[in-house]
Structure formats: C-alpha cells, structure tokens
Scaffold this motif. Sequence first.
Motif, PDB file in Angstrom:
ATOM      1  N   ARG A 211       0.814  -1.213   0.000  1.00 45.88           N
ATOM      2  CA  ARG A 211       0.000   0.000   0.000  1.00 45.88           C
ATOM      3  C   ARG A 211       0.850   1.267   0.000  1.00 45.88           C
ATOM      4  O   ARG A 211       0.342   2.356  -0.227  1.00 45.88           O
ATOM      5  CB  ARG A 211      -0.956   0.010   1.189  1.00 45.88           C
ATOM      6  CG  ARG A 211      -0.288   0.096   2.556  1.00 45.88           C
ATOM      7  CD  ARG A 211      -1.324   0.163   3.663  1.00 45.88           C
ATOM      8  NE  ARG A 211      -2.107  -1.049   3.729  1.00 45.88           N
ATOM      9  CZ  ARG A 211      -3.212  -1.176   4.454  1.00 45.88           C
ATOM     10  NH1 ARG A 211      -3.661  -0.151   5.165  1.00 45.88           N
ATOM     11  NH2 ARG A 211      -3.872  -2.315   4.489  1.00 45.88           N
ATOM     12  N   LYS A 236       1.387   1.092  -7.106  1.00 45.98           N
ATOM     13  CA  LYS A 236       0.993   0.706  -5.757  1.00 45.98           C
ATOM     14  C   LYS A 236      -0.216  -0.228  -5.804  1.00 45.98           C
ATOM     15  O   LYS A 236      -1.029  -0.157  -6.720  1.00 45.98           O
ATOM     16  CB  LYS A 236       0.665   1.947  -4.931  1.00 45.98           C
ATOM     17  CG  LYS A 236       1.867   2.836  -4.625  1.00 45.98           C
ATOM     18  CD  LYS A 236       1.447   4.024  -3.769  1.00 45.98           C
ATOM     19  CE  LYS A 236       2.645   4.921  -3.465  1.00 45.98           C
ATOM     20  NZ  LYS A 236       2.251   6.095  -2.654  1.00 45.98           N
ATOM     21  N   ARG A 237      -0.289  -1.104  -4.802  1.00 44.94           N
ATOM     22  CA  ARG A 237      -1.432  -2.005  -4.621  1.00 44.94           C
ATOM     23  C   ARG A 237      -1.617  -2.935  -5.819  1.00 44.94           C
ATOM     24  O   ARG A 237      -2.729  -3.310  -6.180  1.00 44.94           O
ATOM     25  CB  ARG A 237      -2.708  -1.195  -4.365  1.00 44.94           C
ATOM     26  CG  ARG A 237      -2.606  -0.277  -3.170  1.00 44.94           C
ATOM     27  CD  ARG A 237      -3.638   0.826  -3.161  1.00 44.94           C
ATOM     28  NE  ARG A 237      -4.994   0.313  -3.054  1.00 44.94           N
ATOM     29  CZ  ARG A 237      -6.069   1.101  -2.971  1.00 44.94           C
ATOM     30  NH1 ARG A 237      -5.936   2.408  -3.004  1.00 44.94           N
ATOM     31  NH2 ARG A 237      -7.269   0.574  -2.878  1.00 44.94           N
ATOM     32  N   SER A 253      -4.693  -1.912  -9.455  1.00 42.88           N
ATOM     33  CA  SER A 253      -3.630  -1.012  -9.001  1.00 42.88           C
ATOM     34  C   SER A 253      -4.246   0.322  -8.595  1.00 42.88           C
ATOM     35  O   SER A 253      -5.450   0.542  -8.759  1.00 42.88           O
ATOM     36  CB  SER A 253      -2.571  -0.815 -10.089  1.00 42.88           C
ATOM     37  OG  SER A 253      -3.145  -0.235 -11.246  1.00 42.88           O
ATOM     38  N   GLU A 254      -3.407   1.191  -8.082  1.00 42.84           N
ATOM     39  CA  GLU A 254      -3.882   2.485  -7.606  1.00 42.84           C
ATOM     40  C   GLU A 254      -3.763   3.555  -8.688  1.00 42.84           C
ATOM     41  O   GLU A 254      -2.709   3.706  -9.306  1.00 42.84           O
ATOM     42  CB  GLU A 254      -3.083   2.916  -6.374  1.00 42.84           C
ATOM     43  CG  GLU A 254      -3.551   4.223  -5.762  1.00 42.84           C
ATOM     44  CD  GLU A 254      -2.811   4.564  -4.488  1.00 42.84           C
ATOM     45  OE1 GLU A 254      -2.083   5.581  -4.490  1.00 42.84           O
ATOM     46  OE2 GLU A 254      -2.950   3.815  -3.499  1.00 42.84           O
ATOM     47  N   LYS A 255      -4.863   4.295  -8.885  1.00 38.34           N
ATOM     48  CA  LYS A 255      -4.875   5.450  -9.778  1.00 38.34           C
ATOM     49  C   LYS A 255      -5.613   6.570  -9.074  1.00 38.34           C
ATOM     50  O   LYS A 255      -6.743   6.382  -8.616  1.00 38.34           O
ATOM     51  CB  LYS A 255      -5.565   5.107 -11.101  1.00 38.34           C
ATOM     52  CG  LYS A 255      -4.805   4.125 -11.977  1.00 38.34           C
ATOM     53  CD  LYS A 255      -5.515   3.919 -13.310  1.00 38.34           C
ATOM     54  CE  LYS A 255      -4.823   2.848 -14.140  1.00 38.34           C
ATOM     55  NZ  LYS A 255      -3.459   3.221 -14.507  1.00 38.34           N
ATOM     56  N   GLN A 257      -5.205   7.743  -6.215  1.00 38.77           N
ATOM     57  CA  GLN A 257      -5.451   7.322  -4.828  1.00 38.77           C
ATOM     58  C   GLN A 257      -6.678   6.418  -4.689  1.00 38.77           C
ATOM     59  O   GLN A 257      -7.210   6.242  -3.598  1.00 38.77           O
ATOM     60  CB  GLN A 257      -5.588   8.537  -3.905  1.00 38.77           C
ATOM     61  CG  GLN A 257      -4.321   9.396  -3.856  1.00 38.77           C
ATOM     62  CD  GLN A 257      -4.438  10.557  -2.894  1.00 38.77           C
ATOM     63  OE1 GLN A 257      -5.532  11.057  -2.635  1.00 38.77           O
ATOM     64  NE2 GLN A 257      -3.317  10.978  -2.342  1.00 38.77           N
ATOM     65  N   LYS A 258      -7.112   5.823  -5.795  1.00 43.85           N
ATOM     66  CA  LYS A 258      -8.210   4.858  -5.770  1.00 43.85           C
ATOM     67  C   LYS A 258      -7.758   3.556  -6.416  1.00 43.85           C
ATOM     68  O   LYS A 258      -6.945   3.554  -7.336  1.00 43.85           O
ATOM     69  CB  LYS A 258      -9.430   5.401  -6.511  1.00 43.85           C
ATOM     70  CG  LYS A 258     -10.060   6.615  -5.871  1.00 43.85           C
ATOM     71  CD  LYS A 258     -11.283   7.060  -6.661  1.00 43.85           C
ATOM     72  CE  LYS A 258     -11.946   8.276  -6.025  1.00 43.85           C
ATOM     73  NZ  LYS A 258     -13.135   8.720  -6.798  1.00 43.85           N
ATOM     74  N   GLY A 259      -8.294   2.450  -5.933  1.00 45.03           N
ATOM     75  CA  GLY A 259      -7.996   1.156  -6.530  1.00 45.03           C
ATOM     76  C   GLY A 259      -8.906   0.906  -7.721  1.00 45.03           C
ATOM     77  O   GLY A 259     -10.137   0.998  -7.599  1.00 45.03           O
TER      78      GLY A 259
END
Length: 376
Positions: A211, A236-237, A253-255, A257-259
């Motif tokens: 994370r 991330k993620r 993945s994270e884009k 700040q959202k998955g």
Amino acid sequence: MKKIILIILIALLGFGIFYFFYLRGEDGLKNETQNTDLPGSSEAKNNTSNTVAGKNEPLRYKKLADDVFSYFLREDGVYEIKNDGKIYLLQGTLEPQEISDYRINNLYEIKTSPDNNYLLASYRDNNDYKFPYFDVKKKIWIPLPDETISADLSPSSKELAYIIERNSGNVLFVKDLIKNQTREIAKINLSEVDLKWMDTSRILFTEKESRTVASRVWVFNLKTKDLQALNANGEKRLTMSWFDNNNFGLKFSEKDQKGVISFINKDVAEISVESISTLPSKCTYLGEKKMVCGVFKEIPAGVFLPDDYMKRKFYSDDDLYLWNPSMGTKSIIKTGIADQVDFDQLSATGTKLYFINRIDKALYQLDIAQELGPRP
C-alpha cells in the motif's frame, strides 16, 4: 342383511387402505420434494441443494465439499485440497477417494500446471515459506530447496521454475519434471517477488503488493537472459491474474489514490480501465471474450484493497456477473443462493461454474447454461 353389512365393511376397509397408502403417501411425497433448503443454511440437508431451472428462476447449484482450501478439475473428476493439505477426488455420487493423506499446515497458495498433472503448494513454516509440488499420477509430494522464495509451473506442464535466495544474490533455476533434472539459469537480483512463467521464452517477476511502495513488473527472457522492467515507475497495490493461456489479464492497481481494475495484454500494457468493483482473483475466463466475476456489492469503510482482502481482514458479499471486458458489457447471474457468498477461485468447464465461498470454505458447482445461451 348380513351379506350387505359385510360388503359395506369390506368397501370401507378398502377405501381406508387406499387413503392411507396412496393419498396420504402422495401428500408426503409432495412435502418431501418441496424441501429445497439453501446450502450453508441451518436447514440444509446432506450438504447439497438444488433449485429449479425455469426461465426467470434461480439456476441449479450444489455444494460439493466442505473445508476446501483449493481444487482443480480433471477428466476423472474434481480434486479438492483440504485446509490440512489432504487431497481427495470427487466423482459424482461416489464417496470421496483419498489421493494423498499427507498433511500440510498453514497453506498459503495452490497453483496447478495447465494439464493439471502437477500442483505447486506454498505454506508458511515459522517465518519462511516452503514450496513442495505434487505429482498427481504418482501421488507423491516432492519438496523444493528450503531457500526457495517463489516458484511456478511452465506453460508446457513439463518444467518448474523457482528462485533460491543466496547471500551472493538470488538465482533462478528450472527443473525438468519428467527427467528430474535441474539446471541453473541466471542470477536474478530481485527479492520479494512473485514468479509467473508466461510462455516458452518469458518469465515475469512481480514485486509483492504494497500500500506504500510501488511494485514493478520485470520480464526475464530465457533465451537471451535479459531482465527488463515493464513498468519502470511501478504501481501501488498491484495484483494481477492471467487468462486464455496468458494472452491477457486483469490488473488491480492504484490510480488517483483509488484502486481500479484494468484489462491488460501479455506485456502488462493497459487495454482499458474497467468500471467493475472486483479483484482479478475473483474472475475466471469462459472463452468467447466472456468472463465471470464475483463483484463486491459494497466495500466496507476503512477497507484497503487488495491487501485487506488477501489477508482475510474482511469477507465480501458478492453478486455474480457475466462480463465482456472488450465490449464493456456486464449482466448479473441469478445464482439462487440466499446466503452471503464471497466468490473465490472460480473456474469453468462447459456450462458448469465452480467456486469456493470464502465464508463457509465450501466448494460449489453452479449451472450457468441459461446465462450463456445456446451453444454452438
């Protein structure tokens, strides 16, 4: 007069016998056939339940086994791996056949070869992971070296690749499963990676999901011995699953700040970003550009995907969807299961869908013929 009374008594006796054995028996049969309790409910009988197959009614499903960690399908039946590592073969209505009584505690993951002749397990042993593999035909477990940190079976089902951790640097090995011979391939200066054997010449190394730290994906060419980053800046993620002989996959993945979940090609390049609330591990490929996915009805507040889900910090309540990522269409599949279902390890053959419900740890079979429509 006596004869008339006798005839009346015989008639009454005959009617009584007819009522008791036929009419009352028929009512009992009706009551019995109406007992279709849901699997997993307190009223379920014999761990199985069927629902009807009308046009707008729930599809037929049944529970196959309890206490299941993983499973795989072969022509001779369904093989289940229990949470204690024991392996059983399920063949229709026959009693489960024990294939292996070897116990493995703290199972983490099961992978199978494309031909399902081998399975690769990983389990936690104190602070380390161990990687034994099982030969289905010989019915024996064979351990990989204790220093192994990641492994995968080849697309040909004849070899196994694994990384050994050494002070001088990690080393990639390939083992020939038929000849029982091992060869050293190259030093791989990567740690904390998951290994995925993609095709005859390529192996992917994915840095483990975090994370806070961006994970990179590396491709190693078995012919040239070159190691190249496919996403130089990392994500991330990051977690991925591959389908259709590894020709495409799904990536979470994270884009911003959202998955989010993305449709990707075999080079991990994004084809499209999808608006569906799921994880790659909750999907399976049906062919004809169709997939089936367990989709979150809602994500509880404070949950961080995929980490919290993979570590079983929560269990989801899912709908089941038929999904065509290339066309962006999706439709709900009516399973007929009223209880909460957290769909995991989905796979399909023909019109039968198999999955494990993470909540009750049971293996289910679901007929999806109605949703697929006429088959050629």
